[in-house]
Design a protein around this motif. Structure first.
Motif, PDB file in Angstrom:
ATOM      1  N   ASP A 159       0.655  -1.115  -0.107  1.00 43.55           N
ATOM      2  CA  ASP A 159      -0.167  -0.078   0.165  1.00 43.55           C
ATOM      3  C   ASP A 159       0.805   1.165   0.074  1.00 43.55           C
ATOM      4  N   HIS A 160       1.932   1.292   0.823  1.00 44.57           N
ATOM      5  CA  HIS A 160       2.538   2.587   0.894  1.00 44.57           C
ATOM      6  C   HIS A 160       4.109   2.566  -0.031  1.00 44.57           C
ATOM      7  N   LEU A 161       4.525   1.270  -0.500  1.00 45.95           N
ATOM      8  CA  LEU A 161       5.564   1.109  -1.180  1.00 45.95           C
ATOM      9  C   LEU A 161       5.477   0.009  -2.051  1.00 45.95           C
ATOM     10  N   PHE A 183       7.792   3.669  -5.980  1.00 45.44           N
ATOM     11  CA  PHE A 183       6.330   4.211  -5.942  1.00 45.44           C
ATOM     12  C   PHE A 183       6.359   4.218  -4.457  1.00 45.44           C
ATOM     13  N   VAL A 184       6.350   5.621  -4.034  1.00 49.90           N
ATOM     14  CA  VAL A 184       6.145   5.863  -2.389  1.00 49.90           C
ATOM     15  C   VAL A 184       5.073   6.581  -1.873  1.00 49.90           C
ATOM     16  N   LEU A 185       4.189   6.106  -1.189  1.00 47.03           N
ATOM     17  CA  LEU A 185       3.074   6.908  -0.763  1.00 47.03           C
ATOM     18  C   LEU A 185       3.388   8.184  -0.030  1.00 47.03           C
ATOM     19  N   ASP A 186       2.958   9.226  -0.491  1.00 54.71           N
ATOM     20  CA  ASP A 186       3.073  10.672   0.623  1.00 54.71           C
ATOM     21  C   ASP A 186       1.975  10.552   1.234  1.00 54.71           C
ATOM     22  N   ARG A 190      -1.785  11.754  -0.127  1.00 52.70           N
ATOM     23  CA  ARG A 190      -2.071  10.340  -0.544  1.00 52.70           C
ATOM     24  C   ARG A 190      -2.008   9.984  -2.001  1.00 52.70           C
ATOM     25  N   LYS A 191      -0.945  10.701  -2.514  1.00 53.35           N
ATOM     26  CA  LYS A 191      -0.511  10.357  -3.896  1.00 53.35           C
ATOM     27  C   LYS A 191       1.013   9.610  -3.759  1.00 53.35           C
TER      28      LYS A 191
END
Length: 249
Positions: A159-161, A183-186, A190-191
């Motif tokens: 979900d976050h990485l 792809f790392v969640l900010d 939330r992008k």
């Protein structure tokens, strides 16, 4: 190769790495070869995961790494422990005391770009070891580079990485280029933020490493594979070398 952003994800990505096995392996071999000193240099220490473990086992540890970002993570992790960290290239190591033990763990030696860099590293290690000091390092086997990395794709979707990791043959023999897209969640927006890394690794035949060690002045004590204390086989993945500095008279 850049570790600027990768450094802050490294521990999460490497959470299944057998760090305790490295510590056990080193302690077992130090007992075998009757090494009493505990002054240890963790060369290419990365985020300090092994540095911290060795310090907690009673070693007097110094960490050296080329990446300032990796060292920032290591410093935070080692809070409360007396571990000095230095930003330096292992192929041009200089200015340190002599150690009882020097280790280049987690296939870090494979990141060196050339034969000359490996030879220089062995010479630097030799000059920073006490007489009869012990040198440990491990590398990817040719089998692992050629059969398990090259032309392979690895993925992770959390979900976050998440990442996509493609590996291609490098220009030189027994080398590989790893192209990684993260792809790392900010958490605030939330992008997902994307960043890319290119990592290069190269390995050599066991006989070549052995010859370079002897040329640098080491006595080769043993070669094994995959933490099992057995000689490397055709499909061994990780090769371990243990060498002792011959006294200089």
């Amino acid at each position: 190769m850049s570790y600027e952003q990768f450094a802050y994800l490294y521990d999460e990505l490497m959470q299944d790495a057998p760090y305790d096995e490295w510590v056990r392996f080193v302690k077992e071999k130090l007992d075998k070869y009757q090494v009493d000193g505990k002054n240890l240099l963790d060369l290419a220490c990365g985020t300090g995961e092994l540095s911290v473990r060795f310090a907690k086992e009673g070693f007097s540890v110094t960490g050296v790494d080329l990446s300032a970002d990796m060292l920032a993570v290591a410093q935070a992790k080692a809070e409360g422990l007396l571990i000095p960290f230095f930003e330096q290239d292992m192929a041009s190591l200089e200015g340190h005391e002599e150690f009882d033990i020097i280790g280049i763990f987690c296939d870090s030696l494979n990141y060196l770009q050339s034969d000359e860099d490996v030879r220089h590293t062995f010479t630097c290690v030799y000059s920073h070891l006490k007489d009869s000091g012990i040198f440990f390092f491990d590398v990817h086997s040719i089998y692992k580079i050629s059969q398990l990395f090259i032309n392979q794709t690895f993925t992770l979707a959390d979900d976050h990485l998440s990442y996509i990791w493609n590996s291609f043959a490098g220009d030189l023999p027994n080398s590989v280029e790893h192209e990684l897209s993260f792809f790392v969640l900010d958490e605030q927006t939330r992008k997902y933020d994307r960043f890319d890394e290119l990592h290069y690794q190269r390995t050599y035949p066991v006989q070549q490493y052995s010859a370079w060690l002897e040329q640098a002045g080491f006595e080769l004590l043993e070669i094994s594979a995959d933490f099992d204390n057995k000689e490397p086989q055709e499909q061994s993945e990780r090769i371990f070398f243990i060498a002792r500095k011959k006294p200089s008279f």
